[in-house]
Design a protein around this motif. Structure first.
Motif, PDB file in Angstrom:
ATOM      1  N   CYS A 286      -8.568   8.471  -2.150  1.00  0.00           N
ATOM      2  CA  CYS A 286      -8.734   7.259  -1.228  1.00  0.00           C
ATOM      3  C   CYS A 286      -7.352   6.803  -0.661  1.00  0.00           C
ATOM      4  CB  CYS A 286      -9.276   6.196  -2.124  1.00  0.00           C
ATOM      5  SG  CYS A 286      -9.670   5.040  -0.809  1.00  0.00           S
ATOM      6  N   THR A 287      -7.106   7.355   0.699  1.00  0.00           N
ATOM      7  CA  THR A 287      -5.825   7.442   1.305  1.00  0.00           C
ATOM      8  C   THR A 287      -5.402   6.213   2.089  1.00  0.00           C
ATOM      9  OG1 THR A 287      -6.693   8.596   3.195  1.00  0.00           O
ATOM     10  CG2 THR A 287      -5.989   9.876   1.372  1.00  0.00           C
ATOM     11  N   GLY A 288      -6.215   5.380   2.069  1.00  0.00           N
ATOM     12  CA  GLY A 288      -6.126   3.841   2.802  1.00  0.00           C
ATOM     13  C   GLY A 288      -7.249   3.023   3.048  1.00  0.00           C
TER      14      GLY A 288
ATOM     15  N   ARG B  84      -0.627   4.660  -0.074  1.00  0.00           N
ATOM     16  CA  ARG B  84      -1.572   4.607   0.766  1.00  0.00           C
ATOM     17  C   ARG B  84      -1.129   4.089   2.065  1.00  0.00           C
ATOM     18  NH1 ARG B  84      -3.026   5.681  -4.751  1.00  0.00           N
ATOM     19  NH2 ARG B  84      -5.342   6.060  -4.834  1.00  0.00           N
ATOM     20  N   TYR B  85      -2.129   3.850   2.939  1.00  0.00           N
ATOM     21  CA  TYR B  85      -1.828   2.805   4.158  1.00  0.00           C
ATOM     22  C   TYR B  85      -2.622   1.876   3.980  1.00  0.00           C
ATOM     23  CZ  TYR B  85      -6.147   4.762   6.211  1.00  0.00           C
ATOM     24  OH  TYR B  85      -7.352   5.115   6.304  1.00  0.00           O
TER      25      TYR B  85
ATOM     26  N   ASP C 191     -10.789  13.975   1.723  1.00  0.00           N
ATOM     27  CA  ASP C 191     -10.212  12.614   1.538  1.00  0.00           C
ATOM     28  C   ASP C 191     -11.565  11.462   1.695  1.00  0.00           C
ATOM     29  OD1 ASP C 191      -7.689  13.597   0.752  1.00  0.00           O
ATOM     30  OD2 ASP C 191      -6.895  13.301   2.839  1.00  0.00           O
TER      31      ASP C 191
ATOM     32  N   CYS D 202     -10.398   1.811  -4.458  1.00  0.00           N
ATOM     33  CA  CYS D 202      -9.579   2.943  -3.533  1.00  0.00           C
ATOM     34  C   CYS D 202      -8.424   3.221  -4.700  1.00  0.00           C
ATOM     35  CB  CYS D 202      -9.148   2.330  -2.367  1.00  0.00           C
ATOM     36  SG  CYS D 202      -8.241   3.366  -1.432  1.00  0.00           S
ATOM     37  N   LEU D 203      -7.834   2.636  -5.283  1.00  0.00           N
ATOM     38  CA  LEU D 203      -6.526   2.775  -5.893  1.00  0.00           C
ATOM     39  C   LEU D 203      -7.065   3.576  -7.096  1.00  0.00           C
ATOM     40  CD1 LEU D 203      -4.351  -0.498  -5.840  1.00  0.00           C
ATOM     41  CD2 LEU D 203      -4.163   1.834  -4.569  1.00  0.00           C
TER      42      LEU D 203
ATOM     43  N   GLN E 206     -11.671   7.189   2.834  1.00  0.00           N
ATOM     44  CA  GLN E 206     -10.962   6.005   3.434  1.00  0.00           C
ATOM     45  C   GLN E 206     -11.780   5.103   3.825  1.00  0.00           C
ATOM     46  OE1 GLN E 206      -9.378   7.247   7.301  1.00  0.00           O
ATOM     47  NE2 GLN E 206      -8.031   8.985   6.469  1.00  0.00           N
TER      48      GLN E 206
ATOM     49  N   GLN F 219       1.811   2.411  -2.989  1.00  0.00           N
ATOM     50  CA  GLN F 219       0.652   3.207  -3.934  1.00  0.00           C
ATOM     51  C   GLN F 219       0.338   4.510  -3.349  1.00  0.00           C
ATOM     52  OE1 GLN F 219      -0.305   2.204  -6.539  1.00  0.00           O
ATOM     53  NE2 GLN F 219      -0.027   0.126  -6.773  1.00  0.00           N
TER      54      GLN F 219
ATOM     55  N   ALA G 239       0.810  -1.127   0.097  1.00  0.00           N
ATOM     56  CA  ALA G 239       0.102   0.044  -0.144  1.00  0.00           C
ATOM     57  C   ALA G 239       0.956   1.331   0.155  1.00  0.00           C
ATOM     58  CB  ALA G 239      -0.874   0.249   1.266  1.00  0.00           C
TER      59      ALA G 239
END
Ligand code: XIL
Length: 302
Positions: A262-264, A13-14, A230, A256-257, A232, A11, A8
């Motif tokens: 979309c941060t995580g 992200r978390y 954002d 999400c990607l 999530q 990318q 993640a």
């Protein structure tokens, strides 16, 4: 990358999980958590009944365990949750409007103050809208006594309490475009237009055969992102097994990607063994901490 967190991160992200303090002493639990995840959400330890069981008396022992563990492992922490109708001690419901307002703001200040500067994102208000087609607010002590303005007030108090934390509204059955998600969308749009401090919207993502991953999940995330917040995925779990479950997990990751804001993603537990859906198998690791097909699908999709 060979772990969820590192994939993640590649990318931008978390990849997080709900964490229960009482399992941290189990070696396999801690090893899986530490290896795979780079964000942690206390599953119950920051809720009102856990942190302020009687008025003005705060208890942070269990929440501290999760926060300290996560941060010692270099994980971000999501705060969950400040104002919610559930897991609410009975003393809150007994207050009149003026006292309730004071108590709500005191609770936000007490819990956010404790963890100031250590929380990546806070679920300030959780589940304030009804299911179904009405788009109405859910009955709760806050809604019933303070009216619609309680959400705005909670966010303003939260911003002052920890200006570094991202402030989220979090809900379920809002993953697709529907009456409930549109009611949340309308609120967020209004907040943004009036300068009410909101930074993110959390989509819980509790899916099963009656409530599968919606085909318009990505489009729904995108319409919220287009408001300037954002998004999530905050409590993901998907009932089922095998290929069907794996495919649904991949769909969520891909959605999400596909959305820049979309941060995580957070899954709602490390192992099926301790899922809140007792008897179910909605997570990425089985009861022996072995990787399921859903795990492989997530890693491939990331
Ligand atoms: C659940 C926990 O997983 C359980 O351990 C607890 O008994 C009840 O709450 N929506 C939320 C989460 O926002 O806080 C809930 O967590 C699951 C539904």
């Amino acid at each position: 990358a060979d772990t969820l967190g590192s994939a993640a991160a590649g990318q931008g992200r978390y990849f997080g999980t709900a964490v229960a303090a009482n399992h941290l002493g189990e070696a396999d639990y801690a090893a899986t958590l530490n290896r795979e995840f780079n964000s942690a959400t206390p599953e119950n330890e920051m809720k009102w009944d856990a942190t302020e069981p009687s008025r003005g008396t705060f208890t942070f022992t269990a929440a501290d365990q999760v926060v300290d563990h996560a941060r010692s492992q270099g994980m971000d922490v999501r705060g969950h949750t400040l104002v919610w109708h559930s897991q609410l001690p009975s003393w809150v419901g007994g207050l009149g409007a003026a006292e309730l307002r004071t108590a709500m703001n005191g609770h936000i200040n007490g819990v956010m103050g404790r963890y100031k500067g250590r929380i990546h994102s806070w679920d300030v208000v959780n589940e304030a809208f009804q299911d179904g087609g009405s788009g109405a607010r859910r009955s709760s002590p806050f809604q019933d006594k303070l009216g619609d303005g309680f959400i705005e007030e909670a966010f303003r108090t939260a911003r002052a309490a920890d200006p570094a934390a991202k402030l989220c509204y979090n809900d379920y059955n809002t993953d697709g475009v529907n009456a409930k998600s549109t009611a949340v969308y309308t609120m967020v749009k209004d907040f943004k237009s009036r300068g009410v401090p909101i930074d993110c919207v959390g989509f819980q993502g509790h899916f099963n055969s009656a409530s599968p991953v919606p085909s318009d999940f990505r489009a729904n995330l995108q319409r919220f992102a287009d408001l300037g917040v954002d998004v999530q995925i905050t409590e993901l779990d998907i009932e089922g097994s095998g290929t069907a479950q794996a495919d649904s997990y991949a769909d969520v990751v891909e959605a999400c990607l596909a959305v820049d804001r979309c941060t995580g993603i957070t899954v709602w537990g490390v192992t099926d063994k301790y899922s809140w859906r007792s008897g179910g198998t909605p997570l990425l690791f089985d009861g022996d901490y072995d990787e399921k097909p859903a795990y492989d699908a997530v890693l491939t999709a990331l």
